[in-house]
Design a protein around this motif. Structure first.
Motif, PDB file in Angstrom:
ATOM      1  N   THR A 148     -32.272 -14.906   4.864  1.00  5.13           N
ATOM      2  CA  THR A 148     -31.273 -14.194   5.655  1.00  5.13           C
ATOM      3  C   THR A 148     -29.947 -14.146   4.921  1.00  5.13           C
ATOM      4  O   THR A 148     -29.267 -13.111   4.906  1.00  5.13           O
ATOM      5  CB  THR A 148     -31.091 -14.879   7.021  1.00  5.13           C
ATOM      6  N   ARG A 149     -29.568 -15.239   4.312  1.00  6.62           N
ATOM      7  CA  ARG A 149     -28.319 -15.259   3.537  1.00  6.62           C
ATOM      8  C   ARG A 149     -28.389 -14.277   2.371  1.00  6.62           C
ATOM      9  O   ARG A 149     -27.415 -13.574   2.085  1.00  6.62           O
ATOM     10  CB  ARG A 149     -28.055 -16.677   3.022  1.00  6.62           C
ATOM     11  N   ARG A 150     -29.534 -14.227   1.717  1.00 15.19           N
ATOM     12  CA  ARG A 150     -29.693 -13.293   0.593  1.00 15.19           C
ATOM     13  C   ARG A 150     -29.616 -11.856   1.079  1.00 15.19           C
ATOM     14  O   ARG A 150     -28.958 -11.005   0.455  1.00 15.19           O
ATOM     15  CB  ARG A 150     -31.028 -13.557  -0.097  1.00 15.19           C
ATOM     16  N   PHE A 151     -30.270 -11.558   2.203  1.00 14.22           N
ATOM     17  CA  PHE A 151     -30.228 -10.209   2.770  1.00 14.22           C
ATOM     18  C   PHE A 151     -28.798  -9.818   3.140  1.00 14.22           C
ATOM     19  O   PHE A 151     -28.353  -8.698   2.854  1.00 14.22           O
ATOM     20  CB  PHE A 151     -31.133 -10.136   3.997  1.00 14.22           C
ATOM     21  N   ALA A 152     -28.071 -10.731   3.753  1.00 14.77           N
ATOM     22  CA  ALA A 152     -26.689 -10.444   4.141  1.00 14.77           C
ATOM     23  C   ALA A 152     -25.818 -10.200   2.921  1.00 14.77           C
ATOM     24  O   ALA A 152     -24.939  -9.318   2.925  1.00 14.77           O
ATOM     25  CB  ALA A 152     -26.134 -11.598   4.968  1.00 14.77           C
ATOM     26  N   GLU A 153     -26.066 -10.947   1.860  1.00 21.45           N
ATOM     27  CA  GLU A 153     -25.296 -10.799   0.630  1.00 21.45           C
ATOM     28  C   GLU A 153     -25.552  -9.443  -0.021  1.00 21.45           C
ATOM     29  O   GLU A 153     -24.626  -8.786  -0.524  1.00 21.45           O
ATOM     30  CB  GLU A 153     -25.662 -11.928  -0.336  1.00 21.45           C
ATOM     31  N   LEU A 154     -26.798  -8.992   0.011  1.00 18.71           N
ATOM     32  CA  LEU A 154     -27.161  -7.739  -0.653  1.00 18.71           C
ATOM     33  C   LEU A 154     -26.739  -6.503   0.137  1.00 18.71           C
ATOM     34  O   LEU A 154     -26.508  -5.443  -0.449  1.00 18.71           O
ATOM     35  CB  LEU A 154     -28.684  -7.695  -0.873  1.00 18.71           C
ATOM     36  N   THR A 155     -26.644  -6.621   1.446  1.00 21.61           N
ATOM     37  CA  THR A 155     -26.428  -5.443   2.282  1.00 21.61           C
ATOM     38  C   THR A 155     -25.018  -5.314   2.855  1.00 21.61           C
ATOM     39  O   THR A 155     -24.647  -4.237   3.322  1.00 21.61           O
ATOM     40  CB  THR A 155     -27.422  -5.431   3.461  1.00 21.61           C
ATOM     41  N   GLY A 156     -24.245  -6.377   2.832  1.00 22.50           N
ATOM     42  CA  GLY A 156     -22.953  -6.338   3.514  1.00 22.50           C
ATOM     43  C   GLY A 156     -21.795  -6.031   2.591  1.00 22.50           C
ATOM     44  O   GLY A 156     -21.737  -6.492   1.452  1.00 22.50           O
ATOM     45  N   GLU A 157     -20.853  -5.231   3.086  1.00 23.81           N
ATOM     46  CA  GLU A 157     -19.623  -4.976   2.339  1.00 23.81           C
ATOM     47  C   GLU A 157     -18.639  -6.125   2.520  1.00 23.81           C
ATOM     48  O   GLU A 157     -17.904  -6.483   1.596  1.00 23.81           O
ATOM     49  CB  GLU A 157     -18.991  -3.660   2.806  1.00 23.81           C
ATOM     50  N   ALA A 158     -18.596  -6.689   3.707  1.00 25.08           N
ATOM     51  CA  ALA A 158     -17.740  -7.840   3.988  1.00 25.08           C
ATOM     52  C   ALA A 158     -18.617  -9.085   4.080  1.00 25.08           C
ATOM     53  O   ALA A 158     -19.776  -9.006   4.487  1.00 25.08           O
ATOM     54  CB  ALA A 158     -16.971  -7.630   5.287  1.00 25.08           C
ATOM     55  N   PRO A 159     -18.101 -10.244   3.710  1.00 22.43           N
ATOM     56  CA  PRO A 159     -18.919 -11.465   3.770  1.00 22.43           C
ATOM     57  C   PRO A 159     -19.302 -11.831   5.198  1.00 22.43           C
ATOM     58  O   PRO A 159     -18.503 -11.690   6.131  1.00 22.43           O
ATOM     59  CB  PRO A 159     -18.005 -12.529   3.147  1.00 22.43           C
ATOM     60  N   LEU A 160     -20.524 -12.274   5.369  1.00 26.82           N
ATOM     61  CA  LEU A 160     -21.027 -12.755   6.654  1.00 26.82           C
ATOM     62  C   LEU A 160     -21.606 -14.146   6.426  1.00 26.82           C
ATOM     63  O   LEU A 160     -22.556 -14.305   5.675  1.00 26.82           O
ATOM     64  CB  LEU A 160     -22.104 -11.817   7.208  1.00 26.82           C
ATOM     65  N   ASP A 161     -21.012 -15.127   7.056  1.00 24.81           N
ATOM     66  CA  ASP A 161     -21.510 -16.495   6.938  1.00 24.81           C
ATOM     67  C   ASP A 161     -22.730 -16.645   7.843  1.00 24.81           C
ATOM     68  O   ASP A 161     -22.659 -16.352   9.035  1.00 24.81           O
ATOM     69  CB  ASP A 161     -20.406 -17.475   7.347  1.00 24.81           C
ATOM     70  N   VAL A 162     -23.837 -17.106   7.283  1.00 26.02           N
ATOM     71  CA  VAL A 162     -25.073 -17.259   8.052  1.00 26.02           C
ATOM     72  C   VAL A 162     -25.479 -18.728   8.059  1.00 26.02           C
ATOM     73  O   VAL A 162     -25.563 -19.367   7.003  1.00 26.02           O
ATOM     74  CB  VAL A 162     -26.216 -16.410   7.465  1.00 26.02           C
TER      75      VAL A 162
END
Length: 321
Positions: A296-310
């Motif tokens: 999930t962290r990897r997916f958020a990193e690859l897809t998000g323009e702004a950082p999302l802490d998971v």
């Protein structure tokens, strides 16, 4: 505002088995081979370096979250989200801190009335102490019926009317906020058998979203936008990520739960800052939950323009907003 996770599992409580505990010990000892661990400080440092799935556990209690809104030293009021089995240790902690002689008020917000979310109530010690006040809020018309039925003699030896605390039930209307000592709470209808409701809690410029037992249909753009608006700019979203995306849209479609991928997408669209994966699948062991978190962290990193802490919820976790 602070969130304390007292129960992070979905559907039913689970416990670590002998085999799982043994596997953790073997992994830890294998990693210790060749290390100079000849004193307590070195041993503690080594243990702390292990992955959480080896050195700890995500826990086994069913859904229960405490939200600390007011100064616990100066206010005898508390906020609880759902009363799964995790509410038993929560009640024990409150009794240990305040004792039976200092009456407390508990504001309890129920997502829905399925058993895994109410099963802890008969073991919630503050309910047995005269002087305490428990106010149970929810959008279901059967709110009081569910709690009373659970304590009928065929199910439990102590009847509802024998409880010492003053217990009240208040029905909420979705979309209509209420306020308690500066805390603003708004309920939202969610897709789940028998309906469930998410909550948006706002206080002191901070926003927490609690959304569990909620299914999201990928083709329903209007519903998706409704949740994006509900999550808007939240500091923390505690989200039902019980299934993988593949399972949630195939073999477990219409089971009333969501996935880690949908949680990331909704948080990104809403500009939320932190996502907490919650309501873990009971058949997942700690290693599996850790893998889901990493993916999930990897997916958020690859897809998000702004950082999302998971993060992944575990029993005992505290998150400061």
């Amino acid at each position: 505002m602070k969130a304390r996770i007292w129960g992070a599992r979905g559907s039913l409580p689970v416990a670590l088995t002998h085999t799982q505990i043994r596997a953790k010990l073997v992994a830890a000892l294998e990693g210790a081979i060749g290390r100079d661990l000849d004193n307590s400080e070195k041993i503690a440092g080594y243990v702390d370096s292990l992955g959480f799935d080896v050195r700890g556990t995500f826990g086994g209690h069913s859904s229960c979250v405490e939200v600390q809104v007011w100064d616990p030293d100066n206010c005898a009021e508390h906020v609880i989200l759902d009363m799964g089995s995790g509410v038993r240790p929560l009640g024990g902690a409150k009794l240990a801190r305040y004792g039976p002689g200092k009456p407390q008020t508990y504001h309890v917000f129920m997502s829905h009335l399925h058993w895994d979310h109410i099963m802890g109530f008969p073991f919630f010690t503050p309910a047995y102490i005269p002087g305490n006040r428990i106010i149970i809020y929810g959008c279901h018309a059967q709110l009081e019926t569910a709690f009373r039925r659970q304590q009928e003699s065929i199910s439990f030896p102590v009847s509802f009317d024998q409880l010492g605390a003053k217990i009240e039930f208040r029905q909420l209307e979705p979309g209509v906020p209420i306020e308690i000592n500066g805390l603003r709470i708004t309920a939202k209808l969610q897709l789940h058998a028998g309906d469930s409701y998410g909550y948006r809690l706002e206080h002191g410029g901070r926003t927490l979203i609690y959304t569990t037992d909620s299914e999201h249909k990928l083709e329903d753009s209007a519903a998706r936008q409704g949740f994006v608006d509900f999550f808007r700019n939240a500091d923390l979203v505690i989200f039902d990520a019980m299934y993988s995306l593949a399972d949630s849209i195939s073999v477990k479609a219409d089971w009333g739960h969501s996935s880690n991928v949908v949680g990331v997408e909704l948080c990104q669209l809403a500009g939320a800052r932190q996502l907490c994966l919650f309501h873990h699948e009971p058949i997942y062991d700690d290693a599996q939950i850790a893998r889901v978190l990493a993916e999930t962290r990897r997916f958020a990193e690859l897809t998000g323009e702004a950082p999302l802490d998971v993060v992944a919820a575990y029993d005992g976790m505290e998150i400061e907003l």
